[in-house]
Structure formats: C-alpha cells, structure tokens
Design an enzyme around this catalytic site. Structure first.
Site, mmCIF file in Angstrom:
data_model
loop_
_atom_site.group_PDB
_atom_site.id
_atom_site.type_symbol
_atom_site.label_atom_id
_atom_site.label_comp_id
_atom_site.label_asym_id
_atom_site.label_seq_id
_atom_site.Cartn_x
_atom_site.Cartn_y
_atom_site.Cartn_z
ATOM 1 N N SER A 286 -5.351 6.036 -1.103
ATOM 2 C CA SER A 286 -3.789 6.496 -0.483
ATOM 3 C C SER A 286 -4.275 7.921 -0.628
ATOM 4 O O SER A 286 -5.068 8.227 -0.156
ATOM 5 C CB SER A 286 -2.698 6.152 -1.328
ATOM 6 N N HIS B 278 -1.474 -2.083 2.124
ATOM 7 C CA HIS B 278 -1.788 -0.968 1.861
ATOM 8 C C HIS B 278 -2.028 -1.284 0.336
ATOM 9 O O HIS B 278 -2.306 -0.072 -0.473
ATOM 10 C CB HIS B 278 -0.148 0.340 1.398
#
Length: 719
Positions: free
Chosen positions: A574, A692
């Site tokens: 991320s 994610h």
C-alpha cells in the site's frame, strides 16, 4: 480509507537446493509485448509523458489479455523453482495448524463478541461468549465459511446491539470491501430479512450504532440509485436510520449532507445508547470533526471541527466525553467535558502531554486506560478519572499492548504481543480490595504450536537519516548471528498516514528466522510513532524524508554487517508499496530484491481514483504547484530510467482493490520490464479473487506467500 499491509514474514524454507532459479535465465526472459501509447499531460508548465496509460482500462479485453500473459510468465518462472512446492506444503502445515485467535472484541449485554480465526478455515467467524475465561461458553453466530464455501465472503465489521440480542454485520465479496449490512439474532444465528446495501466501501469505510431499545440502528450510507453522478458513487457518505422490520425505502436521513466529499464517518454511543457520536475524518490526513446528539434531540452539537486538532473522542460511563487533542501538544493531551453541555473550549485537562504519544483512551467506571506509543512499541497505563496516574499495566519490552473492551466496573480485557511473543489476551480486574492486581492470561488466544523463539534476539537501534534525524530500526534475528554481511535480510517499513509500525508476532517472521533470515522493521517519519510532528515531517511536500529514512536504515544495516546489498531484500504494501517503488528507483544498487504489494506508483494520477481523492490530505495534489513538484520528484512510475540496472522486482495486486487502483502496479511493472538492464526479473502477479488484502481467503494467502518466498529464496540464494 487508509490502511497498512503488514509484511511480517510468514514463512521460509531450509534445506532445499534452489539451483539456477530465475536469476540465471532472467536475461532471456521474454516479457509480454507492451505497446507504448504515449499520452502527454501538462502540469504547471511541465510536460509529463505517460507511455502506458492504456493499462488503466483494466476491464478491456486488451488489458485482460496482457494481465493473463503476465500471470502466465510469472507462473512459468515460479512454479518450476525447487523451493516452491516445499514452501506450499510447509505453509499449509503451518497455517493449517495455526493457533486459534480472537480479535475485534466487543462487550454488550453481559456477553463478549469476537472475530475468531480458526485455520484451516479461510475466513474468521463471529462468535459470542458468556464468559471470557471459559471457551466452552462460546457459540458461533455468523460463519462466512458456511455462507460461502469458496472462502471469498468476508466480515468487514460487526456491531452488537446494546442488549446483545442482535448483531449487525457488514459482508463483502472477493476482498472488495464493498459491504452490505445484514442483521442476525445472537441466540439462534437466524438472519433477519433486513438487508441494507452500500454501508461500507474502501474509500470511507463504514459503521453502525444501535438505538437503546435495539429496535433500530444508525448506519453509514453511500449514494443510492441516481442520487449522485457515477463519479461520486463512493463519496458523500451520510448517516441514515433503519427501523428493524421496515422497508429500506423508509429509512430516514440523519446527518451528513454538510460533510465533505471525502468524509469517513464512524459512529458510537454511550453504553446505554442515550448519546450518539459521529467521528468524521476529512479524508486520510488525520483531521477530524465530531458531532454529538443527546437523548430526545434531533439537532447535533459540533464538539470539534477539523481545525481543532482533536484526534479522537470516546464517550464515558460517567456523563463525560474524553478526547485526545494534538493542537498545541503534538504527542497528545487528554481532556474531558460534559455530555450534557459539550464544549471543547470548556474541557478540563486530565493528562498533559508527555514524552510518549497518547494513541487511545478507554474509560471504565472509575479508571481511564491510556495507550502510549513509545516510538513503535506501545504501553498500557491506568489513570483515575481525574487524571492521576496509577501505573503501567504489563511490562514486556519492545511490545504492543492494546486495550480491548471494558467489562463490569473497571475490569478490562487487553492484548499484548511482540516480535517473539504471540498475541495473548489478559483480564485486568482492579477492585477496592485489590487496586493493582496482576493481569490474568485468558484462553481467548492460543500459543502457536511448533514455534519456539527462545533463541531469538530483538535489538532496537537507530540509523541516522539524511538530515540527521534518528530513525529506529527493530532488528530480529537468531542469537549468535555473525555480523559479516552474509545474512539474508528482509527490511520493511510504511511511513504514512500517522500509522505506527508496532511490534507484532508473525508466523512468517518466525519461519524466516528459523531458516537463517534477519527481519527488520524501520519506524519511518510519516507514521505516528513519535506523535503528530513525526507524521507531518513525512507527508505532503515532505514525503522524501520517508524514503531518506528507509535508505538510511538500509545503509545502517549494511554498515553494521547485518547484511550486504547482495543479500538485502525489501518488502512493503500500500503506502509501503509506494515506499518500495521510491527507494528502488532512487537507489537501485542498494537492494537485491524488492517485493511490492498493492502499491501506489503513479503519484500524478492517484487522486483521480476514488480512494486516491481521500489520500490528497496525506500525499498532496497535482493542482497545487509545490505539491506537484514534490509528487513528480519521487513518483516511482516517473522515476524509472531507461537503461538502468534495477534489482529483481516482484509486484503484486488484486483486481478487486478499491483502495489502490490495480493499474498502478500494472503500469509500474511495464515500465520496469522495459527499462531494466540488470538481467534480473520483473514479475507481476494479479489475483482475480482479492483486493487490497482485507478479506483474502487463507488458501489464497498461502499461495501468494509461497510465490513471494520462492522468489526471495531464489534471489537471495537461500538454501
């Protein structure tokens, strides 16, 4: 919605000869054909060329075909490695027999609710216990593995009613975090007919709070139908009210029309439900506003605005609210005020700022429990309600202590873990007869089997960054390590959104250590380890400080003999994936292998994606000349230089990622494949059943980890 992908090492492998591996054949790798279709953008008089803009259209046949070819290439390189099959087998054994853990605890109606992870089940399930010390009282309420045997349905979050009779659960599919609210009876597990769509999305998250009688609940809601243009479908979060047993069409608007486009709202109530609090974050930069509504009221009182520097507010049992204030005290001070007459200006100072950073406040009947960050490690302290210190609870060094729910009176459940000690829950029961008792370990979490870290050492040392800032590096290794530069070392970091990298126990780390690796976590600026000043030194136009801190940490480890560039791998996800992209383009000679998960790589277009708009308050915007200059200077995608010898790179993403658009990873892989002259591989892995990282099935995680560590073992020459 900000996030952190924890990259503690889950596995490794010993005693296997890896042969020539990918590296020997890398010079002859034939990457899929990736046409350059340049698009030129003009930013404040600066022309910027984007050669792979076409890869942003991820739902087109051309991009789908290209992704399939990239995945096929990656499989052709990883599957034949002698290590991979053995790693898969070891991971299945490791995680299949991993300990049961319970997290995300809530206490309501005299019962304890928890999310229970019980491998080899793919997803955690929601359970309830009548006694936190007796696991025989546990009962399952919602099991996603039963709802969907494929393992791709996940619980985003849950909220029990105040009497513990019902529970609201957000469910989403394929790691999308696109959640729908479902209601269940706790006693029977029966699902009610009430189903509320679009209560959760990766941009602003989601939340719910119950009324005192349990007959209705408030919930966050994204635009429905034609309420907003398609471009605003995942913005303008509002709060609505649903009466149990009535059609969703009859739900009523509560608050939110005046909130910003990038509002992220979290709802909470007092234990009796009489007061309702809305915590509204302005995107992901750390600014919050708070709105309070009392019993019988329809109007809201704005307790604090975005400019007031209030980081959090919690509602107590004693008719007061408690807040952490950063304005004028970047490491936080604790204040309190009346619920009946809420006023920040009239709040009473309880706990002044100290050398440590206040990260959370948990009020009980006559005590306050404060979590203090000490540069990464976290301590738990007790205070009276008027702010008198009562001492620290638990004393493990370089650990993370976290307050859980309060039970009756001042009783508290809290968790503790470290790099070498697994997560454990403790019950702390102060009374007038025994005001300072020793915490008692509960059976809520088990110790892992066949993992012994008694021979592991943790050192907390400090690197010196480019501007002289001291940066903590947490070094985990087996005792007796020779500082001869020959050890394979995996370094990770994050450095953003005021999120601290704290000591965590990980089976990945344990097995990396078992097989000769060194694991290091760097506490970089941009995180929250040392308060708000530490955060702002690494955000917006100061983001380069984060990369300088990480590079300094790597150089320190090399200089001290913990590793060498030929044995140094780095991994992040991320915002930590952005970190990987930045440092590999700035110092390619420093690293042997780079693993980037769901990273942000094109910093000039990130704000055009839904969640990227929420990140503007952290990263900045190309609309601002100074911020554009900073973004362009470090944007990994734009810093790739043709003819450069880049390290081995493995980039991973999921097609259902609503936080970082997958095309960031696709474009970065394409650019590195075209530019690198090192003969080392640049591999891309795109998962079709993941986003994610949240909600990923355990079986998918095992396959992904096997790929990552087969790659690392091959590149670092680990045998």
């Amino acid at each position: 919605m900000r996030t952190v992908v924890t990259t503690g090492i889950r596995s490794a492998l010993a005693g296997v000869s890896l042969g020539a591996g990918i590296a020997a054949g890398a010079a002859g790798l034939s990457y899929p054909e990736t046409p350059r279709k340049p698009v030129i953008d003009l930013y404040h008089g600066v022309e910027v060329t984007d050669p792979y803009r076409w890869l942003e259209a991820t739902d087109t046949p051309a991009v789908e075909a290209w992704v399939a070819q990239q995945n096929a290439l990656t499989r052709s390189q990883l599957d034949p490695l002698p290590s991979r099959a053995a790693i898969v087998g070891e991971l299945k054994t490791l995680f299949g027999s991993a300990p049961v853990t319970r997290r995300q605890l809530h206490y309501a109606g005299g019962r304890l609710f928890a999310m229970k992870s019980q491998p080899p089940a793919n997803q955690p399930k929601l359970v309830v216990l009548t006694d936190p010390m007796d696991m025989a009282t546990e009962k399952t309420i919602v099991d996603p593995n039963v709802l969907n045997p494929k393992g791709t349905t996940a619980i985003d979050w849950y909220v029990p009613s105040l009497d513990g009779r019902l529970v609201a659960v957000s469910l989403s599919e394929n790691g999308s975090e696109d959640g729908t609210l479902h209601l269940f009876e706790v006693a029977t597990g029966r699902q009610l007919e009430d189903v509320v769509p679009r209560v959760q999305y990766p941009t602003g998250g989601g939340s719910a709070a119950w009324t005192p009688d349990g007959k209705g609940l408030y919930y966050t809601r994204y635009p429905q139908g034609q309420e907003r243009p398609p471009a605003d479908a995942n913005f303008y979060q509002q709060v609505w009210y649903h009466q149990i047993g009535t059609p969703i069409a009859q739900d009523k608007y509560v608050i939110g029309q005046e909130f910003p486009r990038v509002a992220e709202t979290f709802l909470s109530t007092t234990e009796d439900g009489r007061y309702l609090l809305a915590d509204v974050a302005y995107g992901d930069g750390g600014d919050h506003a708070f709105y309070l509504r009392g019993p019988g009221q329809t109007a809201w009182t704005r307790l604090a605005d975005f400019a007031d520097g209030v980081r959090s507010v919690v509602l107590g049992r004693d008719g007061r609210w408690y807040a952490i204030v950063l304005k004028g005290s970047p490491r936080g001070r604790v204040v309190a005020g009346s619920l009946d007459a809420p006023s920040l200006a009239k709040a009473k100072l309880l706990v002044p700022e100290s050398e440590m950073t206040v990260s959370a406040v948990t009020p009980a009947t006559s005590r306050l429990y404060l979590e203090y960050l000490a540069g990464g490690p976290q301590e738990l302290h007790a205070f009276t309600l008027d702010g008198r210190p009562l001492g620290r609870i638990g004393a493990e060094a370089v650990a993370t202590a976290m307050a859980g729910p309060t039970l009756e009176g001042d009783e508290l459940l809290f968790a503790s873990q470290s790099y070498v000690s697994p997560l454990a829950w403790y019950r702390y029961r102060p009374t007038s007869q025994q005001p300072d008792p020793a915490p008692v370990k509960t059976p809520l979490s088990e110790a892992p089997r066949d993992v012994d870290l008694g021979d592991v050492e943790v050192r907390r040392e400090f690197a010196t960054s480019k501007d002289g800032t001291k940066v903590p590096v947490n070094i985990v290794f087996k005792k007796g390590l020779k500082l001869d530069g020959k050890s394979p070392l995996l370094l990770t970091g994050y450095g953003g959104f005021s999120i601290p990298m704290q000591p965590r126990f990980s089976l990945r780390t344990a097995f990396w250590l078992r097989h000769g690796g060194v694991f290091v976590v760097a506490n970089l600026r941009g995180g929250g380890e040392f308060g708000e000043e530490w955060h702002v030194q690494g955000n917006l136009t100061r983001k380069q400080n984060v990369f300088d801190d990480f590079i300094a940490s790597a150089q320190y480890l090399i200089d001290k003999g913990y590793t060498s560039p030929a044995r140094l791998a780095i991994e992040g996800g991320s915002n930590g994936g952005l970190l990987m992209g930045a440092v590999l383009t700035q110092r390619p000679e420093m690293f042997r292998a780079v693993v980037g998960h769901v990273g942000v790589y094109d910093m000039l277009r990130v704000e055009l994606s839904p969640n990227g708009a929420f990140n503007v308050s952290e990263f900045g915007s190309v609309k601002d000349p100074a911020q554009f200059k900073a973004l362009h200077a470090y944007s990994p995608y734009h810093r790739v230089v043709e003819g450069t010898a880049y390290p081995s790179v493995f980039l991973l993403t999921g097609m259902h990622d609503g936080r970082v658009e997958p095309h960031n990873t696709l474009k970065m892989a394409a650019r590195l494949q075209a530019a690198s002259t090192s003969g080392r591989p640049v591999l891309l892995r795109v998962a079709g059943d993941a986003g994610h990282g949240q909600g990923m099935a355990l079986s998918s995680m095992i396959e992904q980890d096997a790929d990552v560590f087969a790659f690392l073992f091959d590149q670092l020459g680990m045998k």
